[in-house]
Design a protein around this motif. Structure first.
Motif, PDB file in Angstrom:
ATOM      1  N   GLN A 121       0.851  -1.188   0.000  1.00 41.33           N
ATOM      2  CA  GLN A 121       0.000   0.000   0.000  1.00 41.33           C
ATOM      3  C   GLN A 121       0.891   1.243   0.000  1.00 41.33           C
ATOM      4  O   GLN A 121       1.907   1.288   0.704  1.00 41.33           O
ATOM      5  CB  GLN A 121      -0.899   0.038   1.245  1.00 41.33           C
ATOM      6  N   LEU A 122       0.468   2.226  -0.775  1.00 39.93           N
ATOM      7  CA  LEU A 122       1.104   3.541  -0.781  1.00 39.93           C
ATOM      8  C   LEU A 122       0.083   4.551  -0.300  1.00 39.93           C
ATOM      9  O   LEU A 122      -1.015   4.629  -0.858  1.00 39.93           O
ATOM     10  CB  LEU A 122       1.584   3.923  -2.182  1.00 39.93           C
ATOM     11  N   VAL A 123       0.440   5.310   0.712  1.00 39.04           N
ATOM     12  CA  VAL A 123      -0.485   6.283   1.268  1.00 39.04           C
ATOM     13  C   VAL A 123       0.155   7.657   1.212  1.00 39.04           C
ATOM     14  O   VAL A 123       1.184   7.901   1.851  1.00 39.04           O
ATOM     15  CB  VAL A 123      -0.863   5.932   2.716  1.00 39.04           C
ATOM     16  N   GLU A 124      -0.480   8.543   0.441  1.00 40.63           N
ATOM     17  CA  GLU A 124      -0.013   9.928   0.336  1.00 40.63           C
ATOM     18  C   GLU A 124      -0.672  10.798   1.394  1.00 40.63           C
ATOM     19  O   GLU A 124      -1.801  10.535   1.812  1.00 40.63           O
ATOM     20  CB  GLU A 124      -0.332  10.521  -1.049  1.00 40.63           C
ATOM     21  N   SER A 125       0.018  11.843   1.772  1.00 42.98           N
ATOM     22  CA  SER A 125      -0.534  12.838   2.691  1.00 42.98           C
ATOM     23  C   SER A 125       0.146  14.175   2.428  1.00 42.98           C
ATOM     24  O   SER A 125       1.179  14.235   1.759  1.00 42.98           O
ATOM     25  CB  SER A 125      -0.329  12.419   4.148  1.00 42.98           C
ATOM     26  N   GLY A 126      -0.471  15.237   2.959  1.00 41.14           N
ATOM     27  CA  GLY A 126       0.147  16.556   2.880  1.00 41.14           C
ATOM     28  C   GLY A 126      -0.468  17.495   1.870  1.00 41.14           C
ATOM     29  O   GLY A 126      -0.063  18.664   1.794  1.00 41.14           O
ATOM     30  N   LEU A 160       4.489  17.043   0.508  1.00 37.16           N
ATOM     31  CA  LEU A 160       3.787  15.786   0.356  1.00 37.16           C
ATOM     32  C   LEU A 160       4.646  14.632   0.866  1.00 37.16           C
ATOM     33  O   LEU A 160       5.868  14.665   0.729  1.00 37.16           O
ATOM     34  CB  LEU A 160       3.426  15.536  -1.106  1.00 37.16           C
ATOM     35  N   SER A 161       3.967  13.652   1.439  1.00 35.09           N
ATOM     36  CA  SER A 161       4.647  12.436   1.883  1.00 35.09           C
ATOM     37  C   SER A 161       3.931  11.231   1.290  1.00 35.09           C
ATOM     38  O   SER A 161       2.724  11.256   1.064  1.00 35.09           O
ATOM     39  CB  SER A 161       4.627  12.325   3.412  1.00 35.09           C
ATOM     40  N   CYS A 162       4.688  10.177   1.065  1.00 31.50           N
ATOM     41  CA  CYS A 162       4.113   8.919   0.584  1.00 31.50           C
ATOM     42  C   CYS A 162       4.841   7.788   1.292  1.00 31.50           C
ATOM     43  O   CYS A 162       6.051   7.603   1.097  1.00 31.50           O
ATOM     44  CB  CYS A 162       4.256   8.791  -0.915  1.00 31.50           C
ATOM     45  N   ARG A 186      -3.463   6.442  -3.926  1.00 31.09           N
ATOM     46  CA  ARG A 186      -4.780   6.920  -4.365  1.00 31.09           C
ATOM     47  C   ARG A 186      -4.760   8.394  -4.739  1.00 31.09           C
ATOM     48  O   ARG A 186      -5.712   8.906  -5.333  1.00 31.09           O
ATOM     49  CB  ARG A 186      -5.818   6.680  -3.285  1.00 31.09           C
ATOM     50  N   GLY A 187      -3.708   9.078  -4.363  1.00 26.67           N
ATOM     51  CA  GLY A 187      -3.576  10.484  -4.734  1.00 26.67           C
ATOM     52  C   GLY A 187      -3.977  11.431  -3.621  1.00 26.67           C
ATOM     53  O   GLY A 187      -4.766  11.097  -2.737  1.00 26.67           O
ATOM     54  N   THR A 188      -3.406  12.621  -3.679  1.00 29.63           N
ATOM     55  CA  THR A 188      -3.752  13.686  -2.742  1.00 29.63           C
ATOM     56  C   THR A 188      -3.931  14.978  -3.530  1.00 29.63           C
ATOM     57  O   THR A 188      -3.136  15.291  -4.424  1.00 29.63           O
ATOM     58  CB  THR A 188      -2.675  13.834  -1.644  1.00 29.63           C
ATOM     59  N   GLN A 189      -4.996  15.703  -3.208  1.00 36.23           N
ATOM     60  CA  GLN A 189      -5.330  16.904  -3.977  1.00 36.23           C
ATOM     61  C   GLN A 189      -4.484  18.088  -3.520  1.00 36.23           C
ATOM     62  O   GLN A 189      -4.381  18.359  -2.313  1.00 36.23           O
ATOM     63  CB  GLN A 189      -6.804  17.244  -3.801  1.00 36.23           C
ATOM     64  N   VAL A 238       8.760   8.571   0.519  1.00 40.32           N
ATOM     65  CA  VAL A 238       9.253   9.585  -0.404  1.00 40.32           C
ATOM     66  C   VAL A 238       8.508  10.884  -0.125  1.00 40.32           C
ATOM     67  O   VAL A 238       7.340  10.872   0.270  1.00 40.32           O
ATOM     68  CB  VAL A 238       9.081   9.142  -1.878  1.00 40.32           C
ATOM     69  N   TYR A 239       9.217  11.988  -0.301  1.00 41.25           N
ATOM     70  CA  TYR A 239       8.662  13.306  -0.023  1.00 41.25           C
ATOM     71  C   TYR A 239       8.744  14.177  -1.266  1.00 41.25           C
ATOM     72  O   TYR A 239       9.582  13.971  -2.140  1.00 41.25           O
ATOM     73  CB  TYR A 239       9.438  13.984   1.109  1.00 41.25           C
ATOM     74  N   LEU A 240       7.872  15.157  -1.312  1.00 36.43           N
ATOM     75  CA  LEU A 240       7.943  16.167  -2.356  1.00 36.43           C
ATOM     76  C   LEU A 240       7.741  17.519  -1.686  1.00 36.43           C
ATOM     77  O   LEU A 240       6.639  17.842  -1.243  1.00 36.43           O
ATOM     78  CB  LEU A 240       6.897  15.951  -3.444  1.00 36.43           C
ATOM     79  N   GLN A 241       8.819  18.270  -1.555  1.00 33.36           N
ATOM     80  CA  GLN A 241       8.749  19.616  -1.008  1.00 33.36           C
ATOM     81  C   GLN A 241       8.434  20.568  -2.144  1.00 33.36           C
ATOM     82  O   GLN A 241       9.190  20.652  -3.114  1.00 33.36           O
ATOM     83  CB  GLN A 241      10.077  20.008  -0.355  1.00 33.36           C
ATOM     84  N   MET A 242       7.314  21.252  -2.031  1.00 31.27           N
ATOM     85  CA  MET A 242       6.860  22.145  -3.094  1.00 31.27           C
ATOM     86  C   MET A 242       6.866  23.572  -2.574  1.00 31.27           C
ATOM     87  O   MET A 242       6.220  23.864  -1.554  1.00 31.27           O
ATOM     88  CB  MET A 242       5.455  21.758  -3.552  1.00 31.27           C
ATOM     89  N   THR A 243       7.583  24.451  -3.241  1.00 33.79           N
ATOM     90  CA  THR A 243       7.643  25.855  -2.869  1.00 33.79           C
ATOM     91  C   THR A 243       7.256  26.721  -4.058  1.00 33.79           C
ATOM     92  O   THR A 243       7.172  26.234  -5.193  1.00 33.79           O
ATOM     93  CB  THR A 243       9.060  26.238  -2.392  1.00 33.79           C
ATOM     94  N   SER A 244       7.031  27.993  -3.807  1.00 33.97           N
ATOM     95  CA  SER A 244       6.648  28.940  -4.864  1.00 33.97           C
ATOM     96  C   SER A 244       5.541  28.364  -5.740  1.00 33.97           C
ATOM     97  O   SER A 244       5.605  28.402  -6.976  1.00 33.97           O
ATOM     98  CB  SER A 244       7.874  29.301  -5.719  1.00 33.97           C
ATOM     99  N   LEU A 245       4.525  27.823  -5.108  1.00 29.51           N
ATOM    100  CA  LEU A 245       3.448  27.160  -5.837  1.00 29.51           C
ATOM    101  C   LEU A 245       2.680  28.135  -6.710  1.00 29.51           C
ATOM    102  O   LEU A 245       2.485  29.304  -6.363  1.00 29.51           O
ATOM    103  CB  LEU A 245       2.514  26.459  -4.859  1.00 29.51           C
TER     104      LEU A 245
END
Length: 123
Positions: free
Chosen positions: A3-8, A20-22, A115-118, A78-85
């Motif tokens: 299972q992969l669970v995204e959050s953030g 984002l975290s997964c 499942r994805g995170t909006q 795994v993480y995704l740091q998103m800046t200057s969105l």
């Protein structure tokens, strides 16, 4: 099974940041590449960033310099740091992992999706 669970994900104003975290769990011996994709309404799913188990990373041109992918192999995360969105970053973000479930069949790997995170960026 894995299972992969995204959050953030969430709603943020333009110029803001999100992380984002997964987390992957289940029958896992090791994970090869871990990736983030996104899909905006009416658009095809696109690769945003990827990270190998050895730490080699890739970010798409559209996000390079603003997004940073990283991973913690010990936590299978795994993480995704998103800046200057920007408003055009609005999409559902999906985690993808290439998982090796068993040490005895180390050459076999399987592809899994979360499942994805909006993520919504307002102007």
């Amino acid at each position: 099974q894995v299972q992969l669970v995204e959050s953030g994900g969430g709603l943020v104003q333009a110029g803001g940041s999100l992380r984002l975290s997964c987390a992957a769990s289940g029958s896992i011996f090791s994970i090869n590449d871990m990736k983030w994709y996104r899909q905006a309404p009416g658009m095809q799913r696109e690769l945003v960033a990827s990270a190998t188990s050895g730490g080699v990373t890739y970010e798409a041109v559209s996000v390079k310099g603003r997004f940073t992918i990283s991973r913690d192999n010990a936590k299978n995360t795994v993480y995704l740091q998103m800046t200057s969105l920007k408003p055009e970053d609005t999409a559902v973000y999906y985690c993808n992992a290439d998982v090796v479930p068993n040490k005895s069949t180390w050459w076999q790997s399987f592809d899994y999706w979360g499942r994805g995170t909006q993520v919504t960026v307002s102007s």
